[in-house]
Write an enzyme that holds these catalytic residues in place. Structure first.
Site, mmCIF file in Angstrom:
data_model
loop_
_atom_site.group_PDB
_atom_site.id
_atom_site.type_symbol
_atom_site.label_atom_id
_atom_site.label_comp_id
_atom_site.label_asym_id
_atom_site.label_seq_id
_atom_site.Cartn_x
_atom_site.Cartn_y
_atom_site.Cartn_z
ATOM 1 N N HIS A 54 3.237 -2.061 0.652
ATOM 2 C CA HIS A 54 4.372 -2.963 0.490
ATOM 3 C C HIS A 54 4.531 -3.341 -0.974
ATOM 4 O O HIS A 54 3.683 -3.011 -1.804
ATOM 5 C CB HIS A 54 4.251 -4.201 1.381
ATOM 6 N N HIS A 56 4.542 -6.144 -2.758
ATOM 7 C CA HIS A 56 3.907 -7.265 -3.448
ATOM 8 C C HIS A 56 3.091 -6.784 -4.649
ATOM 9 O O HIS A 56 2.425 -5.745 -4.595
ATOM 10 C CB HIS A 56 3.017 -8.056 -2.493
ATOM 11 N N ASP A 58 0.308 -7.523 -5.915
ATOM 12 C CA ASP A 58 -1.130 -7.276 -5.792
ATOM 13 C C ASP A 58 -1.434 -6.011 -4.995
ATOM 14 O O ASP A 58 -2.601 -5.728 -4.714
ATOM 15 C CB ASP A 58 -1.844 -8.489 -5.176
ATOM 16 N N HIS A 59 -0.409 -5.237 -4.684
ATOM 17 C CA HIS A 59 -0.595 -3.933 -4.046
ATOM 18 C C HIS A 59 0.106 -2.819 -4.831
ATOM 19 O O HIS A 59 -0.395 -1.692 -4.883
ATOM 20 C CB HIS A 59 -0.065 -3.964 -2.605
ATOM 21 N N HIS A 110 5.236 -9.154 7.360
ATOM 22 C CA HIS A 110 4.668 -9.694 6.118
ATOM 23 C C HIS A 110 5.675 -9.486 4.987
ATOM 24 O O HIS A 110 5.951 -10.401 4.213
ATOM 25 C CB HIS A 110 3.347 -8.992 5.817
ATOM 26 N N ASP A 134 -1.286 -5.467 4.564
ATOM 27 C CA ASP A 134 -1.357 -6.888 4.911
ATOM 28 C C ASP A 134 -0.754 -7.164 6.290
ATOM 29 O O ASP A 134 -0.252 -8.270 6.544
ATOM 30 C CB ASP A 134 -0.642 -7.730 3.855
ATOM 31 N N HIS A 173 -7.117 -6.696 2.129
ATOM 32 C CA HIS A 173 -7.854 -7.794 1.492
ATOM 33 C C HIS A 173 -9.201 -8.021 2.168
ATOM 34 O O HIS A 173 -9.357 -7.759 3.359
ATOM 35 C CB HIS A 173 -7.058 -9.106 1.573
#
Length: 282
Positions: A54, A56, A58-59, A110, A134, A173
Site C-alpha cells: 500500500h 503509506h 513506511d511501506h 486500511h 497492514d 509490522h
C-alpha cells in the site's frame, strides 16, 4: 525460495525474496532502500521487482529511489498513489517468479488500494506464503483508515481466511506482543493466547522477529479471526460478525499504548525450494 526478513524503521518489515539459482530477487515494501542495497550487495543478487502492499510512506517510501538507482525495475501495486508504480495489479491477477506463483489479493480497508500477495510453488511440499502488509497481523488486523468494518470482514473471512491453513503469514509490522495483550483481554481464558504471548515476549526480549505465523495458528488466538467465538462476542456485546469486528477494532484503537522498544536487529532466512526469475504472467 529464500525469504529474508529485514527489520526497518521502528517496527516495519521488508521481505527480500531470492532465487538462489539465478540470484535474482524481488522485495516487498522497501521502505529503507540503503539498508536493502547493502543486503543485496552482501547476498550478490540482482533486484528485479518491487511488490508494494500500500501507499503509506513506511511501506512505499523507497520505491522512487530504488527505481532511479536501478533502471528497469518493475514496481507492482494496486494504488496510483504508490511511488514509481509501473504495473497496477488487480484482485486475482497472477504473476510468476519462475516456478513461484503469485496471486494478488485486493484487501481495501486500511487503505483503499491495499494489496496482499499470496505465493506458492506448484508440486512443492513447502507451505505457501502470504505477505499481508497492514491487513492481517500476527494476533491482529490493520486499522480502518480508508475503509469499513464490512470491508475488513470480507478481507479476513472471504479472502485471506480461506487460504490454505498452513500458509505462512508475513505481515508489515512487528506488533505481536501488544496484539496478543489485547487478545488476552478479549479472551482471558484462552490458553493458546497465553502461550503465544509468552513466546512472543521472549522473542521481543531477544530482538527476534515473531514472523512468520501460520493462518491455522491465527484462527486460534487472533480475535479478529474469531468473531463467532462466545468469549469474543461477550467481550464486544455483539453477535453479528461485522458488528463484533467493528467493536473489536474500536477497543483495540483505544487499547493502552506500548512502551517504545528497540528495533529488532535479527534477519532470518527461510528456504522454500527454488524461486525463479520474476516474470509477469500474460
Amino acid at each position: 525460495m529464500k525469504v529474508e526478513i529485514l527489520p526497518a524503521l521502528t517496527d516495519n518489515y521488508m521481505y527480500l525474496l531470492i532465487d538462489q539459482d539465478t540470484r535474482e530477487a524481488a522485495i516487498v515494501d522497501p521502505v529503507q532502500p540503503q539498508k536493502l542495497l547493502e543486503i543485496i550487495k552482501k547476498e550478490d543478487v540482482v533486484l528485479r521487482a518491487i511488490l508494494t502492499t500500500h501507499h503509506h510512506w513506511d511501506h512505499a517510501r523507497g520505491n522512487e529511489e530504488l527505481a532511479q538507482l536501478l533502471p528497469g525495475l518493475q514496481v507492482f501495486g494496486a494504488d496510483e498513489r504508490i511511488g514509481a508504480l509501473t504495473h497496477r495489479v488487480s484482485h486475482g491477477q497472477e504473476l510468476a517468479f519462475g516456478t513461484i506463483r503469485v496471486r494478488c489479493l485486493f484487501t481495501p480497508c486500511h487503505t483503499s488500494g491495499h494489496m496482499c500477495y499470496f505465493m506458492w510453488e506448484d508440486d512443492s511440499p513447502d507451505a505457501p506464503a502470504l505477505f499481508s502488509g497492514d491487513t492481517l497481523f500476527v494476533g491482529g488486523c490493520g486499522q480502518f483508515f480508508e475503509g469499513t468494518a464490512e470491508q475488513m470482514h470480507t478481507n479476513l473471512t472471504q479472502i485471506l481466511g480461506t487460504l490454505p491453513k498452513d500458509t505462512k503469514v508475513f505481515c508489515g509490522h512487528e506488533c505481536t506482543v501488544r496484539n496478543l495483550k489485547f487478545a488476552l483481554k478479549v479472551e482471558p481464558e484462552n490458553e493458546v493466547v497465553k502461550e503465544k504471548l509468552a513466546w512472543a515476549k521472549q522473542r521481543d526480549d531477544e530482538d527476534l522477529p515473531t514472523v512468520p505465523s501460520t493462518l491455522q495458528e491465527e484462527f486460534l488466538y487472533n480475535p479478529f479471526l474469531r468473531l463467532t467465538e462466545e468469549a469474543v462476542q461477550r467481550f464486544t456485546g455483539r453477535t453479528d460478525p461485522v458488528e463484533v469486528l467493528r467493536a473489536l477494532r474500536s477497543h483495540r484503537d483505544n487499547f493502552k499504548k506500548p512502551k517504545e522498544r528497540p528495533n529488532p536487529q535479527a534477519m532470518l532466512a527461510f528456504d522454500w525450494g527454488l524461486f525463479g526469475p520474476f516474470l509477469e504472467k500474460k
